[in-house]
Design an enzyme around this catalytic site. Sequence first.
Site, PDB file in Angstrom:
ATOM      1  N   LYS A 140       0.831  -1.200   0.000  1.00 46.49           N
ATOM      2  CA  LYS A 140       0.000   0.000   0.000  1.00 46.49           C
ATOM      3  C   LYS A 140       0.870   1.255   0.000  1.00 46.49           C
ATOM      4  O   LYS A 140       1.797   1.371   0.811  1.00 46.49           O
ATOM      5  CB  LYS A 140      -0.891   0.016   1.248  1.00 46.49           C
ATOM      6  CG  LYS A 140      -1.908  -1.125   1.298  1.00 46.49           C
ATOM      7  CD  LYS A 140      -3.009  -0.923   0.300  1.00 46.49           C
ATOM      8  CE  LYS A 140      -4.096  -1.974   0.468  1.00 46.49           C
ATOM      9  NZ  LYS A 140      -5.174  -1.818  -0.516  1.00 46.49           N
ATOM     10  N   LYS A 246     -13.408  -7.042  -7.470  1.00 43.36           N
ATOM     11  CA  LYS A 246     -13.675  -7.633  -6.169  1.00 43.36           C
ATOM     12  C   LYS A 246     -15.064  -8.243  -6.240  1.00 43.36           C
ATOM     13  O   LYS A 246     -16.065  -7.536  -6.099  1.00 43.36           O
ATOM     14  CB  LYS A 246     -13.611  -6.549  -5.087  1.00 43.36           C
ATOM     15  CG  LYS A 246     -12.211  -5.992  -4.858  1.00 43.36           C
ATOM     16  CD  LYS A 246     -12.228  -4.896  -3.818  1.00 43.36           C
ATOM     17  CE  LYS A 246     -10.862  -4.622  -3.212  1.00 43.36           C
ATOM     18  NZ  LYS A 246      -9.733  -4.638  -4.103  1.00 43.36           N
TER      19      LYS A 246
HETATM   20  O1  LIG Z   1      -6.023  -7.197  -3.765  1.00 39.36           O
HETATM   21  C1  LIG Z   1      -5.311  -7.677  -2.879  1.00 39.36           C
HETATM   22  O2  LIG Z   1      -4.192  -8.118  -3.125  1.00 39.36           O
HETATM   23  C2  LIG Z   1      -5.767  -7.750  -1.457  1.00 39.36           C
HETATM   24  C3  LIG Z   1      -7.051  -7.076  -1.170  1.00 39.36           C
HETATM   25  C4  LIG Z   1      -6.983  -5.591  -1.064  1.00 39.36           C
HETATM   26  O3  LIG Z   1      -5.944  -5.011  -1.290  1.00 39.36           O
HETATM   27  C5  LIG Z   1      -8.154  -4.885  -0.595  1.00 39.36           C
HETATM   28  C6  LIG Z   1      -8.977  -5.523   0.329  1.00 39.36           C
HETATM   29  C7  LIG Z   1     -10.079  -4.896   0.859  1.00 39.36           C
HETATM   30  C8  LIG Z   1     -10.380  -3.616   0.476  1.00 39.36           C
HETATM   31  C9  LIG Z   1      -9.588  -2.960  -0.471  1.00 39.36           C
HETATM   32  C10 LIG Z   1      -8.484  -3.594  -1.020  1.00 39.36           C
HETATM   33  C11 LIG Z   1      -7.760  -2.879  -2.124  1.00 39.36           C
HETATM   34  O4  LIG Z   1      -7.352  -3.495  -3.118  1.00 39.36           O
HETATM   35  O5  LIG Z   1      -7.667  -1.668  -2.087  1.00 39.36           O
HETATM   36 MG   LIG Z   2      -6.904  -1.616  -4.344  1.00 38.36          MG
END
Ligand SMILES: O=C(O)CCC(=O)c1ccccc1C(=O)O
Ligand SMILES: [Mg+2]
Length: 305
Positions: A140, A246
Site C-alpha cells: 500500500k 472484487k
Molecule cells: O487485492 C489484494 O491483493 C488484497 C485485497 C486488497 O488489497 C483490498 C482488500 C479490501 C479492500 C480494499 C483492497 C484494495 O485493493 O484496495
Molecule cells: Mg486496491
Amino acid sequence: MIYQFSFRPISQKFTRPVITNHGIWEIRESIIIRLIDVTGRVRWGEISPISWFGSETVEQALKFCHQLPTEITPEIIFDIPDKLPACQFGFESALENFQEKPEFINYQNLTYSGLLPAGEAVLNQWTSLWNQGYKTFKWKIGVDEISKELNIFNSLIQNLPNSAKLRLDANGGLSYQEAKLWLTTCESLKNRIEFIEQPLPVDKFSEMRELSNDYDTKIALDESVATLQQLEDCYKQGWRGIFVIKPGIVGSPSRLRKFCQQHQIDVVFSSVFETEIGRQAALKLAGELSRNHRAVGFGINHYFI
Ligand SMILES: O=C(O)CCC(=O)c1ccccc1C(=O)O
Ligand SMILES: [Mg+2]
C-alpha cells in the site's frame, strides 16, 4: 423454487489492522446468509460490504435482509437493486451453491498475491511471505509522505528477489504530480512492478487514462470499478488497462460473467477480506474468468484472529 432464508451478522478482528489511504480498518463486519431448499439442503452466502469503496454499508445490507420474508425465491434474488451490490453477490452465490458441486470448482491453476504490511514494516516482513511461496506482492502506498514511501520502496526493491512482482496500491491517495513521480520511478524497473493500482481518486478517470497512455508501467483501476455499473462505464469510456474486480462487492455474479465473457478485459481478482464462504464463491468466479493468469489478491496473511 422456494428457499427458507435466515441470516446472521458477524464481526471479526483482523490479526493486524489493514492500513490504507482511507484509514485504519480493524474489524470486518459481514452477514452470513443461509438458504434451505424444499429437500432440506443447506447452502451459505456471504455479504461483506466495503462502503468506503463504493458498496452499500453493512447497515443497509442488514436492513435489506430484515425486510425479506423468511421464504424467498430466485426472482427476489435476481431483483436485488444495483445499489446493494454486496447483497447481490451474497444471495446469488448462495443460490448457485445449490447447482454446482464443489469438486468441480477449479482453483488449482490460480496463483496468489500476498498483501504486505504498509509502511516500513514491509522491510522485515516480506521474507515471511516469500518463504510461504508468494511471488507476487502488493504494498500500500499513499499512506505516508511520498518521500518517505519512495525511500522504503527503494530499499524494498533492492532486497526483493528479481523474480518477485510488486503491485503498488495507492487507494486513490496520490495527486497527479505524485502519481507521475511514482510512475517515473517505476519506469526503470519495468518488469518488477506489475502495476500501480488506483493512483488517483475515482473522479479523476481521464487523468488516469492519460497516465496509462503516457507511461509503460501499467495502471489498474480498483475503486473506479468497484461495481458492475462502474466497470461497464469505464470500459465504455475506453479504459484498456487493468481492471481489479472484487467479486464480493462488484454485484451480480451472473452479470459479471456475461460482462467478462463479452469483453476481453485484463483482470485481477481481489479479496474484500471475506470468510471462507465468500472466498470460495469469489475464487470460483476468478477460476472461471481469469484469462491472463494474473495472481489473484486472495493471499491469506491478513485474515482474522
Ligand atoms: O487485492 C489484494 O491483493 C488484497 C485485497 C486488497 O488489497 C483490498 C482488500 C479490501 C479492500 C480494499 C483492497 C484494495 O485493493 O484496495
Ligand atoms: Mg486496491
